[in-house]
Design a protein around this motif. Structure first.
Motif, short mmCIF file in Angstrom:
data_model
loop_
_atom_site.label_atom_id
_atom_site.label_comp_id
_atom_site.label_asym_id
_atom_site.label_seq_id
_atom_site.Cartn_x
_atom_site.Cartn_y
_atom_site.Cartn_z
N TYR A 1 35.71 31.25 84.75
CA TYR A 1 36.94 31.65 83.67
C TYR A 1 35.54 31.51 82.85
O TYR A 1 35.18 30.48 82.33
N GLY A 2 36.57 31.51 81.17
CA GLY A 2 35.89 31.27 79.98
C GLY A 2 36.63 31.48 78.98
O GLY A 2 37.16 32.88 78.59
N THR A 3 36.32 31.15 77.47
CA THR A 3 36.96 31.69 75.85
C THR A 3 35.97 31.82 75.12
O THR A 3 35.24 30.89 75.49
N SER A 4 36.56 32.73 74.15
CA SER A 4 35.55 32.62 73.08
C SER A 4 36.44 32.61 72.16
O SER A 4 36.88 34.04 72.04
N ILE A 5 35.93 32.05 70.90
CA ILE A 5 37.08 32.32 69.78
C ILE A 5 36.00 32.55 68.75
O ILE A 5 35.20 31.69 68.13
N ASN A 6 35.70 33.71 67.40
CA ASN A 6 35.76 33.97 66.51
C ASN A 6 36.80 34.05 65.53
O ASN A 6 37.26 34.60 64.92
N LEU A 7 36.01 33.38 64.12
CA LEU A 7 36.96 33.23 63.35
C LEU A 7 35.98 33.03 61.96
O LEU A 7 35.22 32.44 62.32
N ASN A 8 36.71 33.57 60.88
CA ASN A 8 35.51 34.12 59.82
C ASN A 8 36.45 34.47 58.49
O ASN A 8 37.81 35.16 58.53
N LEU B 1 32.32 32.21 54.99
CA LEU B 1 32.65 31.30 55.90
C LEU B 1 32.74 31.72 57.23
O LEU B 1 33.59 33.05 57.96
N PHE B 2 32.51 31.27 58.46
CA PHE B 2 31.74 32.05 59.84
C PHE B 2 31.78 31.14 60.89
O PHE B 2 31.29 30.08 60.77
N SER B 3 32.71 31.33 61.86
CA SER B 3 32.42 30.19 62.73
C SER B 3 32.74 30.93 64.40
O SER B 3 32.94 32.60 65.07
N ASN B 4 32.22 30.62 65.83
CA ASN B 4 32.15 30.64 66.60
C ASN B 4 32.01 30.08 68.12
O ASN B 4 31.79 28.69 67.91
N PHE B 5 33.31 30.07 68.11
CA PHE B 5 33.42 28.47 69.91
C PHE B 5 33.87 28.88 71.18
O PHE B 5 34.98 30.18 71.22
N GLY B 6 33.54 28.41 72.18
CA GLY B 6 33.33 28.76 73.99
C GLY B 6 33.51 28.00 74.53
O GLY B 6 32.28 26.96 73.89
N TYR B 7 33.85 28.40 75.94
CA TYR B 7 33.70 27.26 76.86
C TYR B 7 33.68 28.64 78.00
O TYR B 7 34.31 29.08 77.96
N ASN B 8 33.33 28.00 78.98
CA ASN B 8 32.90 28.85 80.03
C ASN B 8 32.90 28.08 80.97
O ASN B 8 32.69 26.85 81.15
N TYR B 9 33.18 27.81 82.76
CA TYR B 9 32.93 28.12 83.95
C TYR B 9 32.93 28.21 85.11
O TYR B 9 32.94 29.91 84.55
N ARG B 10 31.76 28.26 85.27
CA ARG B 10 30.42 30.48 86.27
C ARG B 10 30.47 29.24 87.81
O ARG B 10 29.48 28.43 87.85
N ASN B 11 30.67 29.44 88.40
CA ASN B 11 29.88 29.53 89.62
C ASN B 11 29.07 30.54 90.13
O ASN B 11 29.87 31.86 90.57
N ASN B 12 27.66 30.43 90.47
CA ASN B 12 26.68 31.34 91.04
C ASN B 12 26.19 31.48 91.99
O ASN B 12 25.08 30.36 92.01
#
Length: 816
Positions: free
Chosen positions: A251-258, A266-277
């Motif tokens: 699961y994860g999330t990503s945010i782009n805000l400009n 102004l540009f930005s990108n923030f992300g969080y992720n958890y992965r089981n591979n």
């Protein structure tokens, strides 16, 4: 097979060239420019259609990235129209065209009804085929939603990613990977591992350049892959939010805000992720006595649970200091923590395949990583179009720490329990300074010159406790490369060319601090390049290019010991590896029709001191089993020749196809000698000729209710080497998506590796030592559900500001 491939390639090229030059009567040239009314924004991919009023034959072309078009038609009377999705069609009815005609600037007005309905808005193809490169638009690909950059690259034409994450271009792993046109600290110390952690949602597009010019870094014998990160471009405040969840647990999330105005962006990108591979591997090995008779069998079974939790952020600002000066500053950082319990069972059998004992080896690995990079870019444009100066600075630091507790025991025998701990601490610092100057000369000429300084320091501290076999080591790698380049190009009628030369001075240190083994290698090289291009028409071109490239060994290739997950099959780097030099020649042909774009090329790469992995006895034994070392060496010569084709085909408005096929012949020549543990000199001959091919096809279909269905299929054919062969592997991905909430949001479902078949399958044979069969699956089948919500922008909103062309001028002399 090679003769059939060669004959087919030559026949195809000749037939296409003949078709392109076929004369149907007096030809005239139609040219012009298409722009958006009210904003003067050039419309790329607008379609110009000429229909002969007598024969009803259709002719025409499409606009380039600057809105320009130019094509040839037979003289006559035509009904002409200019079309662009979500814009009102411009019609020219019953008009005579008897001589070369420039239609000037055609202004197209937005169709308000279509925009309100948001049917489809200016969507580019997933893959754009150009003469000198392929561009893969990540945002259009549902397959990689919620995935990683490694997943992205595995969907790019001409690019393959193997089970361990190693990237190859046209089957050649000597490839240079750039981020935003430069080597980036964001990619980390081990780039293959880092690409499996960086989120795909941060990427806008990927450029594949098979034969770069002198302006590019000379590294990468197989070519360059340039990853362009996403950056907001639309006016005002806008952005998007993405959330995903999948199985195995992900699961994860990503945010782009400009926010963009006339003075800044102004540009930005923030992300969080958890992965089981979760992954797995197996090796079935038969060990021999010196006379070739069977000594024993060992079947190895391995399971992995690769858990990773990461956070990444990128934010920056474009400052428009004046109409001609832009200063960009960006800060990027990435943090990741991981666990990987690596559980291996060794099932031992005697020479008659009767079970003797079973041994279990558990490698409980933990890791933490942190990367930070600051980048600054200045672009100064002068009065003349294309005349500009750019300067780039970047500074990055990386830290990657890995810890492992290893337990080893024969099942049923508590006294055999053995335990050891390992740590692998890595620090890297990279600084980059670059300056480029572009001066247009006359109408079509262009002169370029520049400097690039790359300064890298990497410290790896590998320790084993207790260190019975003396595996602990501290390795220092220092790389300082200063480069100067110049090139000139021009265009004469339909013929264009450029010549370039690049000088690089390299100062490399590989120091084993623990063993007082210091190696310094200083060398300088000239890297010439040349490209010739001939346009048969607006839609048909032929090119011939040459460049000289270098591939420097780094990381695990140099480190004597970096892992002990198996104590009988050990990978060992070679600190004495030299760089390899490649001469690359590429002949390419590009043809565009209304519904089809076709690009084919034949290429030859000749590499001196090519890297080759060998397997040999170490002289160590574990319970009578010889420990086998895998290590890279320099071989004398490698010859790689092949051909490929790429195509984009849109048979219907609701169906889009793109495909890639690559076949090549790989020949290695060289001998390797070493003294084994008994004092005997062993000479291995690595003369080998291998033929292989791979293909990929991608289909995207719009179903009823505007449901998008995407299918991606890949096949990698078998390939032989001097000590065995890899077997053929086929795999497939599926994805579905649907726009909801008045097209402000999209929900997508993708299945990666539908048949759970993406593996590396190998057969290895070392006479009188071992014969083995192995399978390795880095990640098992994955199902992902993704939800994306966009605010203050449409699904495929165009950039309504003029695109900043970092290279200026025509594409055949551009930069990433």
């Amino acid at each position: 097979m090679n003769k059939k491939i060669l004959i087919s390639t030559v026949t195809l090229l000749l037939s296409l060239m003949t078709f392109a030059q076929r004369q149907d009567g007096p030809k005239i040239t139609i040219s012009g420019k298409v722009m958006e009314k009210g904003t003067d924004f050039p419309l790329e991919y607008a379609t110009i259609v000429f229909e002969n009023t007598t024969t009803k034959q259709l002719s025409g072309g499409i606009t380039d990235e600057n809105g320009n078009f130019k094509f040839e038609v037979p003289a006559g009377r035509y009904n002409a129209r200019v079309e662009f999705i979500s814009f009102k069609t411009v019609n020219l009815q019953q008009k005579d065209f008897r001589a070369d005609t420039n239609l000037g600037v055609i202004q197209m007005a937005a169709d308000v009804a279509q925009l309100n309905a948001v049917e489809v808005i200016a969507e580019k193809s997933t893959v754009e085929i150009k003469l000198d490169k392929r561009v893969y638009n990540v945002g259009k690909d549902m397959i990689v939603k919620g995935g990683t950059i490694s997943d992205v690259l595995d969907n790019v034409p001409s690019v393959t990613v193997d089970a361990e994450g190693n990237v190859a271009l046209r089957g050649n792993e000597s490839v240079k990977i750039l981020i935003d046109g430069r080597p980036s600290g964001l990619a980390g110390i081990n780039i293959a591992d880092a690409l499996k952690l960086l989120p795909a949602d941060a990427v806008e597009k990927v450029e594949v350049i098979t034969n770069p010019s002198a302006r590019y870094d000379a590294e990468g014998g197989g070519g360059i892959i340039n990853i362009i990160l996403r950056k907001g471009k639309a006016n005002g405040i806008n952005g998007s939010v993405l959330v995903n969840a999948g199985d195995p647990e992900t699961y994860g999330t990503s945010i782009n805000l400009n926010k963009k105005s006339e003075d800044y962006n102004l540009f930005s990108n923030f992300g969080y992720n958890y992965r089981n591979n979760p992954g797995n591997s197996l090796t079935d090995a038969e060990y021999f006595n010196n006379d070739g008779t069977t000594n024993r069998f060992i079947n190895e079974r391995r399971t992995n649970d690769r858990l990773s939790e990461g956070f990444n952020a990128n934010f920056g600002i474009d400052l428009n200091l004046s109409k001609s000066l832009v200063w960009t500053n960006a800060l990027t950082f990435r943090e990741n923590r991981g666990k990987n319990p690596d559980n291996v069972f060794f099932y031992n059998f005697d020479s008659g395949f009767n079970p003797t004992f079973t041994r279990n080896r558990l490698n409980d690995q933990r890791s933490d990583e942190f990367s930070i990079e600051y980048a600054s870019n200045f672009v100064k444009k002068f009065k003349k179009d294309g005349h500009q100066f750019t300067a780039d600075l970047s500074f990055s630091q990386n830290r990657e720490n890995e810890f492992a507790t290893i337990t080893d025991q024969i099942l049923g025998d508590p006294s055999s329990l053995d335990s050891e701990q390992t740590s692998n601490l890595q620090k890297q610092q990279r600084n980059l300074i670059q300056a480029d100057y572009v001066l247009p000369i006359g109408k079509n000429g262009r002169f370029e010159a520049g400097y690039r300084g790359s300064f890298l320091k990497n410290l790896t501290d590998f320790a084993v406790t207790p260190d019975i076999s003396n595996f602990s080591n501290t390795l220092e790698y220092i790389e300082n490369v200063n480069a100067l380049y110049t090139q000139y190009g021009s265009k004469i009628n339909k013929f264009s060319y450029f010549f370039g030369i690049r000088f690089e001075d390299s100062n490399i240190e590989v120091n084993s601090l623990s063993r007082n083994d210091f190696n310094n290698k200083k060398y300088n090289n000239l890297f010439p390049s040349a490209t010739f291009n001939y346009e048969f028409s607006q839609s048909s071109s032929l090119s011939l290019s040459y460049s000289k490239r270098i591939n420097r060994p780094r990381g695990r290739f140099l480190n004597p010991i970096s892992t002990l997950s198996s104590n009988i099959n050990i990978f060992q780097g070679n600190p004495d590896l030299d760089p390899s030099l490649t001469d690359a020649i590429d002949l390419g042909y590009l043809k565009k029709w209304n519904k089809l774009t076709f690009n084919t090329s034949a290429y030859i790469n000749i590499t001196n001191d090519a890297f080759q992995f060998i397997r040999k006895e170490s002289g160590l034994f574990v319970e009578g089993v010889p420990v086998i070392l895998s290590t890279p060496i320099n071989l004398a010569k490698e010859y790689r020749a092949g051909f490929e084709f790429n195509l984009n085909y849109t048979p219907y408005k609701w169906w889009r196809l793109n495909g890639n096929f690559n076949a090549f012949r790989n020949e290695t020549q060289g001998n390797y000698s070493y003294v084994d543990f008994t004092g005997n000199t062993v000479t291995q001959n690595f003369d080998n000729v291998a033929y292989t091919w791979f293909t990929r096809i991608n289909s995207r279909i719009t179903l009823p209710y505007k449901i998008e269905w995407q299918t991606n299929g890949t096949y990698n054919a078998p390939q032989t080497n001097a000590q065995g062969r890899s077997l053929g592997v086929a795999s497939m991905n599926l994805a579905f998506s649907k726009d909801i909430l008045k097209d402000k949001a999209t929900i997508a479902l993708n299945i990666s590796d539908v048949f759970n078949s993406r593996k590396r399958i190998m057969e290895t044979f070392i006479p009188n030592v071992v014969s083995s069969y192995s399978e390795m699956q880095w990640r098992e089948r994955q199902v992902m559900l993704t939800f994306t919500y966009r605010f203050n922008k449409q699904k495929n909103e165009r950039d309504r500001q003029p695109r900043r062309d970092d290279g200026g001028g025509e594409e055949y002399m551009g930069r990433p």
